[in-house]
Design a protein around this motif. Structure first.
Motif, mmCIF file in Angstrom:
data_model
loop_
_atom_site.group_PDB
_atom_site.id
_atom_site.type_symbol
_atom_site.label_atom_id
_atom_site.label_comp_id
_atom_site.label_asym_id
_atom_site.label_seq_id
_atom_site.Cartn_x
_atom_site.Cartn_y
_atom_site.Cartn_z
ATOM 1 N N GLU A 27 66.577 24.620 -10.392
ATOM 2 C CA GLU A 27 67.020 23.384 -9.673
ATOM 3 C C GLU A 27 67.826 22.610 -9.753
ATOM 4 N N TRP A 72 67.715 24.851 -3.168
ATOM 5 C CA TRP A 72 66.584 25.414 -2.445
ATOM 6 C C TRP A 72 65.903 26.238 -2.867
ATOM 7 N N GLY A 73 64.468 26.862 -3.259
ATOM 8 C CA GLY A 73 64.081 27.920 -3.005
ATOM 9 C C GLY A 73 63.991 27.806 -4.280
ATOM 10 N N ARG A 74 63.866 29.618 -4.772
ATOM 11 C CA ARG A 74 63.804 30.517 -6.602
ATOM 12 C C ARG A 74 64.864 30.078 -7.554
ATOM 13 N N GLY A 75 64.838 30.092 -8.559
ATOM 14 C CA GLY A 75 65.096 29.919 -9.473
ATOM 15 C C GLY A 75 66.243 28.518 -10.265
ATOM 16 N N GLN A 101 70.909 30.040 -2.086
ATOM 17 C CA GLN A 101 70.246 28.948 -1.213
ATOM 18 C C GLN A 101 70.559 28.162 -2.572
#
Length: 128
Positions: A106, A101-104, A44
């Protein structure tokens, strides 16, 4: 034969930026192999590399002279940079953009290197 690093072997990238100017005026042939190597990348996130040219090493063109495709995975990507018709370009530098982008976390995190090597005229003649 000119060989140089546009981005050092162990560079950790976390935000967009520019590399140092590299003088290519001593090259006898104006065709170069530019190799982008992504050693570490997480899911991501994306990495975009462009190369800009300059006549004096301080004023850079508005448009890149080479654009790599957007990268999402580890690996090595070679591209040819032909400057035979652009005699005014005496310096080049790398510019990169990163996205996450997405989880985890930034903040994006990449380990990349970019190197350039002059391609001998004899080798180009053989390829034709």
């Amino acid at each position: 034969m000119l060989e140089a690093e546009l981005l050092a072997q162990t560079s950790e990238i976390t935000e967009k930026g520019d590399g140092a100017a590299v003088d290519i005026s001593s090259a006898s042939n104006r065709v170069f192999l530019v190799v982008l190597q992504i050693k570490q990348i997480v899911e991501q996130e994306s990495f975009e590399l462009t190369i800009f040219g300059s006549a004096d090493g301080t004023t850079w063109g508005a448009k890149p002279i080479l654009r790599f495709p957007q990268k999402f995975y580890r690996g090595e990507t070679p591209m040819l940079l032909d400057l035979k018709t652009q005699a005014d370009v005496k310096f080049i530098r790398a510019h990169w953009d990163v996205n996450r982008w997405g989880r985890g976390p930034e903040q994006p995190r990449f380990e990349v290197s970019v190197r350039i090597q002059e391609v001998p005229a004899a080798m180009l003649a053989e390829a034709k």
